[in-house]
Design a protein around this motif. Structure first.
Motif, mmCIF file in Angstrom:
data_model
loop_
_atom_site.group_PDB
_atom_site.id
_atom_site.type_symbol
_atom_site.label_atom_id
_atom_site.label_comp_id
_atom_site.label_asym_id
_atom_site.label_seq_id
_atom_site.Cartn_x
_atom_site.Cartn_y
_atom_site.Cartn_z
ATOM 1 N N UNK A 1 93.860 97.273 101.771
ATOM 2 C CA UNK A 1 94.673 97.231 102.990
ATOM 3 C C UNK A 1 94.899 98.643 103.535
ATOM 4 N N UNK A 2 95.111 99.602 102.642
ATOM 5 C CA UNK A 2 95.321 100.984 103.089
ATOM 6 C C UNK A 2 94.061 101.534 103.747
ATOM 7 N N UNK A 3 92.884 101.232 103.189
ATOM 8 C CA UNK A 3 91.634 101.706 103.789
ATOM 9 C C UNK A 3 91.410 101.087 105.160
ATOM 10 N N UNK A 4 91.672 99.789 105.277
ATOM 11 C CA UNK A 4 91.471 99.106 106.562
ATOM 12 C C UNK A 4 92.427 99.682 107.605
ATOM 13 N N UNK A 5 93.680 99.933 107.205
ATOM 14 C CA UNK A 5 94.657 100.506 108.142
ATOM 15 C C UNK A 5 94.239 101.905 108.576
ATOM 16 N N UNK A 6 93.702 102.678 107.631
ATOM 17 C CA UNK A 6 93.302 104.052 107.933
ATOM 18 C C UNK A 6 92.066 104.114 108.828
ATOM 19 N N UNK A 7 91.305 103.030 108.876
ATOM 20 C CA UNK A 7 90.090 103.010 109.704
ATOM 21 C C UNK A 7 90.426 103.067 111.183
ATOM 22 N N UNK A 8 91.703 102.799 111.519
ATOM 23 C CA UNK A 8 92.127 102.907 112.906
ATOM 24 C C UNK A 8 91.684 101.719 113.743
ATOM 25 N N UNK A 9 91.840 101.803 115.030
ATOM 26 C CA UNK A 9 91.532 100.657 115.902
ATOM 27 C C UNK A 9 90.047 100.555 116.217
ATOM 28 N N UNK A 10 89.246 100.457 115.154
ATOM 29 C CA UNK A 10 87.815 100.277 115.392
ATOM 30 C C UNK A 10 87.274 99.221 114.432
ATOM 31 N N UNK A 11 86.048 98.784 114.702
ATOM 32 C CA UNK A 11 85.471 97.701 113.905
ATOM 33 C C UNK A 11 85.287 98.140 112.454
ATOM 34 N N UNK A 12 85.517 97.185 111.548
ATOM 35 C CA UNK A 12 85.361 97.413 110.109
ATOM 36 C C UNK A 12 84.349 96.408 109.579
ATOM 37 N N UNK A 13 83.425 96.879 108.753
ATOM 38 C CA UNK A 13 82.492 95.959 108.091
ATOM 39 C C UNK A 13 83.216 95.356 106.891
ATOM 40 N N UNK A 14 83.783 94.190 107.095
ATOM 41 C CA UNK A 14 84.575 93.553 106.049
ATOM 42 C C UNK A 14 83.714 93.109 104.870
#
Length: 402
Positions: A81-94
């Motif tokens: 969750x911390x990594x996803x939050x740190x990725x900012x408002x951009x697409x994430x390869x889940x």
């Protein structure tokens, strides 16, 4: 000259997986693909050699032991969750994020952060092996003997040798040192013995089974989570309902093992994702003696295939089979047993199923409670079979912190 059968009838599947288990061992193609990496471990072994290993390993995955390992899953969910939050408002390869998270879990519960174990080295070895060797060779389909080299498997040989060396070193170090605190998977396997014969696993047997649990125990769960998030992104009503359940139970914290039983809708989403996108999308067996399935003659040596992906979308077995509907799992007793096989069935049902489901619920609930996921236009994943059912191109989602 090779005969292959696709079996989609639940009664015939029950016969293959339960009633005539010894007549339908795992197919030679499956063994040829996996034996170089995981030897004669639980996943591949047959007959008496499989039975004693299963008896020795079964206590490892008892409810108590799985619950004892839940804090590792919770900590991995927090880091994710911390990594996803740190990725900012951009697409994430889940898809990639879930592989990283579930590998964190399996490495920690296998070796407790043991400094003697190079987790990344093993991970690289697994990836290299599957990429090079994890495709069925034309030689397998043509039925060429095992001694005819398969080029992909030869290319992956160095990666496999290094992976086994790393695991052997870790097993021997732990055997010499012993364990303290909450036992991890390696401790439990070292302590395990067959209650009937009192036999314990040798270092090569321990290593092969550990590698089996690492290979099978992280990618399959990661796939279930990646597809679950993909499906939730396309159905905001399901996602909102899941979020309401997760927040009512968790508040602002990450999910724990004790929360799993109080998150039934999250579990239903995972069950439905496993139906639509089963990680083990196909199972194959080789008939040993003559038989009849659905009125068809089965000859010794015939390959019998259970296409689980197709079985889970069979219009005669499921209502609206291509629809994402977690509510179909609200009453699990209503699901025809041999029409739903995400973990197989019969005596060889996946030994780590409860571990995988607990982990998936903990991670999905933690993420859904904290983020709204939405699709990225033009980045839909294609399901592709390479040993497992993978989302080609990744699962790219926007993840908006709430």
């Amino acid at each position: 000259g090779k005969r292959w059968h696709m079996v989609m009838d639940p009664g015939a599947i029950r016969r293959i997986l339960l009633e005539e288990l010894d007549n339908y061992p795992k197919s030679q193609v499956t063994k040829n693909l996996l034996r170089p990496a995981i030897g004669e471990s639980l996943f591949i072994a047959e007959g008496a050699h499989w039975r004693w290993q299963r008896r020795a390993a079964a206590p490892v995955f008892s409810h108590r032991n799985v619950m004892n390992l839940a804090p590792v899953m919770t900590a991995a969910a927090e880091r994710c969750a911390a990594r996803v939050a740190a990725a900012g408002p951009r697409a994430v390869d889940m898809a990639a994020e879930m592989v990283r998270t579930t590998f964190d879990v399996i490495a920690d519960v296998t070796f407790s952060g043991d400094g003697t174990f190079d987790a990344e080295g093993v991970h690289r070895g697994i990836d290299a092996y599957i990429a090079e060797a994890g495709r069925i060779s034309l030689f397998d389909i043509l039925g060429l003997p095992d001694w005819v080299p398969r080029p992909g498997r030869l290319m992956a040989g160095d990666s496999v040798a290094e992976m086994k060396r790393v695991a052997d070193t870790a097993v021997e170090a732990r055997r010499a040192r012993g364990h303290a605190g909450v036992p991890d998977l390696l401790d439990l396997l070292l302590d395990g013995e067959d209650p009937e014969t009192k036999r314990r696993m040798s270092t090569p047997e321990l290593r092969d089974n550990l590698l089996t649990f690492i290979v099978a125990g992280h990618e399959t769960t990661a796939l279930a989570l990646g597809w679950s998030l993909y499906l939730c992104a396309f159905d905001q009503a399901v996602q909102e309902r899941a979020r309401a359940e997760a927040r009512s139970v968790l508040g602002d914290r990450a999910a724990t093992g004790a929360d799993v039983a109080r998150l039934p809708y999250i579990r239903q989403i995972i069950d439905e994702a496993l139906r639509l996108y089963p990680p083990a999308g196909i199972v194959s067996r080789t008939a040993q003696t003559a038989d009849t399935l659905c009125g068809r003659e089965i000859r010794p040596g015939d390959t019998v295939i259970i296409p689980i992906y197709a079985l889970h979308r069979h219009h005669l077995l499921w209502s609206g089979p291509d629809r994402f509907d977690p509510d179909r799992f609200a009453d699990r007793k209503a699901i025809p047993r041999y029409a739903y096989l995400p973990f197989g069935d019969g005596p060889r049902i996946c030994i780590g199923a409860s571990f995988a489901l607990q982990e998936a619920v903990i991670i999905l609930a933690t993420l859904i409670a904290r983020f709204r996921v939405t699709p990225v236009p033009g980045r839909d994943p294609d399901p592709v079979m390479i040993l497992t059912l993978r989302p080609q191109g990744g699962v790219w989602l926007m993840a908006e912190p709430l």
